[in-house]
Enzyme design. Structure first.
Site, PDB file in Angstrom:
ATOM      1  N   GLU A  40      -6.233  21.930 -23.655  1.00 17.09           N
ATOM      2  CA  GLU A  40      -7.483  21.244 -23.977  1.00 17.09           C
ATOM      3  C   GLU A  40      -8.254  20.946 -22.690  1.00 17.09           C
ATOM      4  O   GLU A  40      -9.470  21.137 -22.603  1.00 17.09           O
ATOM      5  CB  GLU A  40      -7.151  19.947 -24.740  1.00 17.09           C
ATOM      6  CG  GLU A  40      -8.312  19.008 -24.993  1.00 17.09           C
ATOM      7  CD  GLU A  40      -9.382  19.590 -25.928  1.00 17.09           C
ATOM      8  OE1 GLU A  40      -9.159  20.695 -26.470  1.00 17.09           O
ATOM      9  OE2 GLU A  40     -10.440  18.951 -26.084  1.00 17.09           O
ATOM     10  N   SER A  87      -3.374  -0.130  13.747  1.00 15.76           N
ATOM     11  CA  SER A  87      -1.989   0.206  13.423  1.00 15.76           C
ATOM     12  C   SER A  87      -1.259  -1.078  13.079  1.00 15.76           C
ATOM     13  O   SER A  87      -1.831  -2.165  13.127  1.00 15.76           O
ATOM     14  CB  SER A  87      -1.346   0.939  14.577  1.00 15.76           C
ATOM     15  OG  SER A  87      -1.477   0.167  15.729  1.00 15.76           O
ATOM     16  N   LEU A  88       0.013  -0.956  12.754  1.00 20.33           N
ATOM     17  CA  LEU A  88       0.800  -2.122  12.368  1.00 20.33           C
ATOM     18  C   LEU A  88       1.889  -2.351  13.395  1.00 20.33           C
ATOM     19  O   LEU A  88       2.423  -1.407  13.956  1.00 20.33           O
ATOM     20  CB  LEU A  88       1.467  -1.865  11.015  1.00 20.33           C
ATOM     21  CG  LEU A  88       0.552  -1.752   9.797  1.00 20.33           C
ATOM     22  CD1 LEU A  88       1.315  -1.212   8.599  1.00 20.33           C
ATOM     23  CD2 LEU A  88      -0.033  -3.116   9.466  1.00 20.33           C
ATOM     24  N   GLU A 122       4.277  -4.049   0.019  1.00 22.34           N
ATOM     25  CA  GLU A 122       4.077  -2.711  -0.542  1.00 22.34           C
ATOM     26  C   GLU A 122       4.866  -1.678   0.256  1.00 22.34           C
ATOM     27  O   GLU A 122       5.319  -1.962   1.361  1.00 22.34           O
ATOM     28  CB  GLU A 122       2.586  -2.359  -0.570  1.00 22.34           C
ATOM     29  CG  GLU A 122       1.870  -2.613   0.729  1.00 22.34           C
ATOM     30  CD  GLU A 122       0.348  -2.712   0.539  1.00 22.34           C
ATOM     31  OE1 GLU A 122      -0.363  -2.027   1.283  1.00 22.34           O
ATOM     32  OE2 GLU A 122      -0.110  -3.458  -0.342  1.00 22.34           O
ATOM     33  N   LYS A 124       5.667   1.413   2.698  1.00 19.41           N
ATOM     34  CA  LYS A 124       4.971   2.029   3.827  1.00 19.41           C
ATOM     35  C   LYS A 124       5.024   3.534   3.599  1.00 19.41           C
ATOM     36  O   LYS A 124       6.048   4.168   3.805  1.00 19.41           O
ATOM     37  CB  LYS A 124       5.621   1.657   5.160  1.00 19.41           C
ATOM     38  CG  LYS A 124       4.836   2.223   6.334  1.00 19.41           C
ATOM     39  CD  LYS A 124       5.232   1.580   7.640  1.00 19.41           C
ATOM     40  CE  LYS A 124       4.280   1.907   8.770  1.00 19.41           C
ATOM     41  NZ  LYS A 124       3.883   3.290   8.918  1.00 19.41           N
ATOM     42  N   LYS A 298       1.948  -8.164   4.169  1.00 21.94           N
ATOM     43  CA  LYS A 298       0.617  -8.640   4.561  1.00 21.94           C
ATOM     44  C   LYS A 298       0.434 -10.048   4.021  1.00 21.94           C
ATOM     45  O   LYS A 298       0.726 -10.282   2.832  1.00 21.94           O
ATOM     46  CB  LYS A 298      -0.470  -7.736   3.956  1.00 21.94           C
ATOM     47  CG  LYS A 298      -0.385  -6.282   4.395  1.00 21.94           C
ATOM     48  CD  LYS A 298      -1.325  -5.379   3.621  1.00 21.94           C
ATOM     49  CE  LYS A 298      -1.114  -3.924   4.065  1.00 21.94           C
ATOM     50  NZ  LYS A 298      -1.864  -2.967   3.241  1.00 21.94           N
ATOM     51  N   LYS A 322      10.522  -1.359   9.115  1.00 19.47           N
ATOM     52  CA  LYS A 322      10.930   0.038   8.970  1.00 19.47           C
ATOM     53  C   LYS A 322      12.394   0.141   8.556  1.00 19.47           C
ATOM     54  O   LYS A 322      13.224  -0.693   8.940  1.00 19.47           O
ATOM     55  CB  LYS A 322      10.750   0.761  10.313  1.00 19.47           C
ATOM     56  CG  LYS A 322       9.328   0.744  10.824  1.00 19.47           C
ATOM     57  CD  LYS A 322       8.553   1.911  10.264  1.00 19.47           C
ATOM     58  CE  LYS A 322       7.682   2.553  11.217  1.00 19.47           C
ATOM     59  NZ  LYS A 322       7.872   3.467  12.120  1.00 19.47           N
ATOM     60  N   CYS A 416      13.862  26.405  38.311  1.00 17.62           N
ATOM     61  CA  CYS A 416      13.216  26.284  37.000  1.00 17.62           C
ATOM     62  C   CYS A 416      13.626  27.461  36.113  1.00 17.62           C
ATOM     63  O   CYS A 416      13.504  28.618  36.523  1.00 17.62           O
ATOM     64  CB  CYS A 416      11.704  26.270  37.177  1.00 17.62           C
ATOM     65  SG  CYS A 416      10.800  26.438  35.637  1.00 17.62           S
TER      66      CYS A 416
END
Ligand code: IVH
Length: 700
Positions: A40, A87-88, A122, A124, A298, A322, A416
């Site tokens: 549909e 940012s947090l 909430e 992350k 928050k 985290k 190197c």
């Protein structure tokens, strides 16, 4: 137009269909509650497509038919965010969460015994932050977070995301920005990778990478096939009809605007509530349809959020808690040495493949030789490997009891592995570095980008993508190649990907223009380890010309420097005037690095070629004998018209020097609004304090 005008009828029907289709989209992608069959839905969609094909003038950018993507772009424009995307602050430990709550209570004056703070909590999301701008209810632009201040305009790609409304319902505020996260649901990620595999195309490591790759497609038709999802978690708007009081109300409000929000959003009280939520989501983590890397707390009240404000780039009212990084066990098959883009040598453990943190890991960084020794990693060892988010996997520790007999101890190579130049150890950094510089292929791209950068040779338009192509196609290996007119012609450049004739001309012109530079910029541009702008200026002042610098005897210079420094110690004791130390401000490590660079024949060769190909230096405008010449300045506070960099440039152009802290050697402190401790220090030491007008007067 009358009611039976076919065009008016078509327009009317198109509108009806759009509303209906978007409603079904919302029910399907946002509410997870479809009310029609796929067949549909397809019928309605095809009817709209047919109508729009018949009446192309009816097509609008917010028509659901436009979600399939369109014309490929050459590049993304940049967008300045109306308000920065911050940012947090992160926390891993319970103590950090407790400290966060304590601080919030302190700043809000909430007494623990009486009250707990309400927090909106909430998931992350492990995706990409996006800001969406709606004007008069229509999506007009969408941008990535970028550096927080400016991002990339990915509107065309965002339009293809079915859970993201292109039009807001009636009565939505005339101007609103909705912020949230674009991600790929696990199911869509798996479907995509199956498809990629079937087509022998590159597999994505995890949903986040897949989402990022899809959102950054220049061809939105590709994005449309990738099935991204958008979750809203915030908004920016000054003119809401009914002001909102809490984050919870924000979430309810965006939900009413038909955005998808996480059903896990909740409000809890105090630390106990926060930690309870963290545990609860941790248990649910695996069964969620999308990846998360923690939870976000928050402060719920928006008034309280405002009161708490921000520190540097993160709000004081929010915290990301985290989840711990995932660990797994593997075996070290070998230890390779990688040469980074700046020449640093990094030991990397080659591992038996192991699945950790959502990807199969085959390499893990050992950082540097000190870490190899401290962790005591041998080839053959059984090791614990950790991976968090997008970070490079690392070896955490060794299981010593599992070490096989004869396991090999690792040594850093003396040359190197990429260019065979000598390797030097930088004592202060536990780092080994390839001395190949401009010559080492591993360092080429970085060296060229630095050479072309604004504060170096300032070649406009020579950015990441172009350098990448120039080096990969073997067109350019050293900065001198940029000035080889036979090699870099408008035609060769125009033949590169995403390079129009006009841009090729611009690049050629920018390269030509950069030939006229200054010695200080040139020395800085060479990318000699430790030679920043400041050191380059000191070298310029001391040597005056490139020839003199190339002819310098560094051993002798070092010896002379030491002699004068020792002599000055004696003179000071006797109260005699001190002698000027040559190359003051350049320590032995920097001297060594410059000497080393200039010793290598391939570096000298590049310098010679640069000069042969027309690089010339204008006299540095250093006014000799002016009021500012030789004087030491410290800048503090905000000056009324001059920016920091501007003031510094003016002082230096007049032969003065700007340093960071006030001492007895400071001649002037230039103080602006909100000058801090430096002003106090100046007064304490009796250093002359002037304002911007005073500085301008000195500069004449
Ligand atoms: S709020 C001022 N809420 O985390 C606070 N961010 O470290 C702005 N993120 O770039 C962010 N889930 O990509 C917020 N529920 C959530 C989030 C979230 C994921 C990301 C976002 C941001 C980063 C900040």
């Amino acid at each position: 137009m009358t009611a039976d005008d076919p065009r008016a009828q078509a327009a009317h029907r198109a509108n009806e269909l759009r509303a209906e289709i978007e409603n079904h989209n919302h029910r399907y992608y946002v509410l997870d509650d479809p009310s029609v069959t796929d067949a549909e839905f397809d019928r309605l969609f095809r009817e709209l497509q047919a109508l729009e094909a018949q009446h192309p003038e009816l097509v609008t950018p917010d028509s659901p038919t436009q979600r399939v993507g369109g014309v490929a772009a050459a590049a993304f424009d940049s967008v300045t965010h109306s308000q920065p995307m911050l940012s947090l602050n992160n926390a891993f430990e319970v103590e950090e969460v407790e400290a966060f709550d304590r601080r919030v209570r302190e700043l809000l004056g909430v007494d623990k015994l009486e009250n707990e703070v309400d927090y909106a909590v909430e998931p992350k999301f492990d995706g990409l932050a996006i800001s969406l701008r709606y004007e008069q209810g229509r999506l007009v632009s969408g941008a990535t977070r970028g550096d927080g201040y400016t991002g990339e305009d990915v509107t065309a790609n965002l339009r293809t995301i079915p859970s993201l409304p292109l039009r807001l319902p009636e009565g939505a505020p005339p101007l609103i920005e909705v912020r949230g996260e674009v991600l790929m649901l696990r199911a869509d990620f798996e479907r995509l990778n199956r498809q990629q595999q079937a087509q022998d195309a590159k597999l994505f490591a995890n949903p986040r990478n897949a989402a990022a790759g899809s959102l950054r497609q220049l061809d939105s038709a590709i994005t449309a096939q990738r099935r991204l999802t958008f979750f809203a978690y915030g908004l920016v708007s000054d003119n809401l009809q009914q002001p909102l009081d809490s984050h919870q109300q924000v979430i309810d409000f965006v939900k009413k605007l038909k955005f998808k929000v996480a059903p896990e959003c909740a409000v809890v009280q105090g630390v106990a509530g926060l930690l309870g939520y963290y545990r609860q989501i941790g248990l649910k983590r695996e069964s969620l349809p999308y990846d998360i890397d923690g939870v976000v707390y928050k402060v719920n009240s928006l008034a309280a959020q405002q009161k708490l404000g921000f520190v540097s780039r993160a709000p004081r009212f929010a915290l990301a808690h985290k989840f711990p990084a995932e660990e797994a066990v593997s075996v070290v098959l070998g230890i390779d040495v990688q040469v980074g883009r700046t020449g640093a040598l990094t030991p990397v453990a080659r591992l038996e493949p192991v699945f950790v943190g959502g990807v199969t890991v085959t390499n893990a960084t050992l950082h540097n030789i000190d870490q190899v020794r401290t962790k005591d990693v041998h080839v053959g060892d059984t090791v614990i490997v950790r991976r968090a988010g997008d970070v490079i996997p690392e070896v955490v520790r060794v299981a010593p009891e599992k070490r096989p007999a004869g396991a090999q101890r690792f040594e850093m190579p003396g040359v190197c592995p990429v260019c065979q130049s000598r390797v030097e150890r930088i004592e202060s950094e536990a780092a080994y570095r390839c001395t190949g510089g401009l010559y080492c292929p591993a360092q080429r791209k970085q060296a060229l980008l630095h050479f072309a950068s604004r504060r170096a040779m300032d070649i406009e338009g020579l950015g990441d993508r172009l350098v990448e192509q120039l080096v990969d196609r073997g067109l350019v290996a050293t900065p001198a190649d940029l000035y080889d007119q036979q090699r870099l012609t408008v035609e060769t450049l125009a033949a590169l990907d995403r390079m129009a004739e006009k841009s090729a001309e611009n690049i050629v012109a920018a390269i030509a223009k950069s030939r006229h530079s200054t010695l200080a910029r040139f020395l800085f541009a060479l990318g000699i380890y430790h030679v920043g702008e400041e050191v380059a200026k000191i070298l310029t002042r001391h040597f005056g010309s490139l020839e003199a610098l190339l002819d310098a005897d560094w051993n002798q210079l070092n010896a002379e420097k030491e002699r004068i420094q020792k002599d000055n110690v004696k003179r000071k004791a006797k109260g005699l005037e001190l002698r000027d130390v040559p190359l003051a401000g350049i320590g032995p490590e920097i001297m060594g690095s410059i000497a080393n660079f200039l010793q290598q024949p391939h570096n000298r060769e590049v310098i010679t070629q640069l000069i042969q190909r027309g690089v010339v230096f204008a006299e540095e405008r250093v006014a000799a004998g002016g009021a500012v010449s030789g004087k030491v300045f410290v800048l503090t506070g905000t000056l009324p018209t001059l920016g920091r960099d501007e003031a510094k440039a003016k002082i230096e152009a007049a032969g003065g020097k700007v340093t960071g802290s006030v001492s007895k050697k400071t001649d002037y402190v230039v103080a602006g609004a909100e000058a801090g401790s430096k002003l106090d220090k100046a007064q304490e030491l009796g250093v002359e304090v002037i304002d911007e007008a005073g500085l301008l007067a000195l500069l004449g």
